[in-house]
Design a protein around this motif. Structure first.
Motif, PDB file in Angstrom:
ATOM      1  N   ARG A  53      28.929  38.986  47.327  1.00 54.95           N
ATOM      2  CA  ARG A  53      27.761  39.807  47.019  1.00 54.95           C
ATOM      3  C   ARG A  53      26.953  39.998  48.300  1.00 54.95           C
ATOM      4  O   ARG A  53      26.924  39.112  49.148  1.00 54.95           O
ATOM      5  CB  ARG A  53      26.877  39.134  45.974  1.00 54.95           C
ATOM      6  N   GLY A  58      24.714  43.087  51.043  1.00 58.14           N
ATOM      7  CA  GLY A  58      24.800  44.352  51.750  1.00 58.14           C
ATOM      8  C   GLY A  58      25.544  44.236  53.066  1.00 58.14           C
ATOM      9  O   GLY A  58      25.907  45.239  53.668  1.00 58.14           O
ATOM     10  N   ALA A  59      25.757  43.008  53.549  1.00 62.47           N
ATOM     11  CA  ALA A  59      26.499  42.755  54.783  1.00 62.47           C
ATOM     12  C   ALA A  59      27.188  41.402  54.658  1.00 62.47           C
ATOM     13  O   ALA A  59      26.785  40.566  53.837  1.00 62.47           O
ATOM     14  CB  ALA A  59      25.552  42.764  55.983  1.00 62.47           C
ATOM     15  N   ARG A  89      23.017  35.788  49.848  1.00 64.73           N
ATOM     16  CA  ARG A  89      23.396  36.241  48.506  1.00 64.73           C
ATOM     17  C   ARG A  89      24.546  35.433  47.921  1.00 64.73           C
ATOM     18  O   ARG A  89      24.630  35.252  46.723  1.00 64.73           O
ATOM     19  CB  ARG A  89      23.770  37.732  48.519  1.00 64.73           C
ATOM     20  N   ARG A 121      21.731  39.878  52.498  1.00 61.41           N
ATOM     21  CA  ARG A 121      21.028  41.057  51.985  1.00 61.41           C
ATOM     22  C   ARG A 121      21.319  42.303  52.819  1.00 61.41           C
ATOM     23  O   ARG A 121      21.521  43.385  52.298  1.00 61.41           O
ATOM     24  CB  ARG A 121      19.524  40.764  51.972  1.00 61.41           C
ATOM     25  N   ALA A 122      21.332  42.163  54.136  1.00 58.02           N
ATOM     26  CA  ALA A 122      21.555  43.272  55.064  1.00 58.02           C
ATOM     27  C   ALA A 122      22.022  42.683  56.393  1.00 58.02           C
ATOM     28  O   ALA A 122      21.988  41.473  56.586  1.00 58.02           O
ATOM     29  CB  ALA A 122      20.259  44.061  55.255  1.00 58.02           C
TER      30      ALA A 122
END
Length: 184
Positions: A98, A100-101, A138, A157-158
């Motif tokens: 999970r 974003g990165a 995450r 998250r990013a």
């Protein structure tokens, strides 16, 4: 009427001065988030060890989330970098994560002893440490231990700045530490 005009001129002059002050500050003078000066390019230390991985744990801090790899002996090397997809050691199968990165975290230490017995026993390979409620992390998932290298996938998250370093102790053990900032 003249008084209103004077007030408007004064306010306009004040607004112009404030704009000049704000835009005149050099771009490099603004401190980074929490004063951190980390980047997002890969980091590595090529030194390997025969000391085994014994635990993986995480923690939350004011400006970053932390992942710690505990080793049974002298400190080890590592390679940490952002990737499009984390893959399992040996097989190359994708590790679902999970976030974003994704960071691929390789610690140059086995998760088994010289007799091939496992030295690290995660209860759930898809969730090595609970990161619910963390600002940046995450998911932390197992990607394998193969030929003296242990790999973990870290979903964040990013794409955010990070740092990696090693610490001696406790006792005769050592640690590889990964911090990922909450913001740029």
């Amino acid at each position: 009427m003249r008084r209103i005009f004077s007030v408007l001129v004064a306010l306009s002059a004040l607004a112009t001065m404030l704009t000049l002050v704000v835009t005149a500050a050099p771009a490099g003078s603004t401190p980074s988030y929490c004063g951190l000066v980390w980047g997002s390019l890969p980091e590595s230390n090529p030194v390997g060890t025969t000391a085994a991985l014994t635990d993986i744990r995480s923690g939350r801090h004011e400006c970053f989330d932390r992942l710690v790899f505990d080793l049974s002996g002298p400190v080890s090397g590592y390679h940490v970098g952002y990737v499009d997809r984390v893959t399992m050691d040996g097989s190359g199968a994708p590790v679902p994560l999970r976030g974003g990165a994704f960071l691929s975290v390789a610690v140059y230490a086995p998760a088994y002893d010289s007799a091939g017995n496992s030295t690290y026993h995660p209860a759930d390979r898809a969730e090595l440490t609970g990161v619910t409620g963390y600002s940046t992390f995450r998911q932390v998932a197992w990607a394998g231990s193969f030929e003296g290298q242990t790999t973990v996938g870290l979903g964040v998250r990013a794409r955010l700045p990070f740092r990696v370093f090693t610490l001696d102790g406790p006792g005769s053990g050592s640690r590889v530490v990964l911090d990922v900032a909450h913001y740029w």
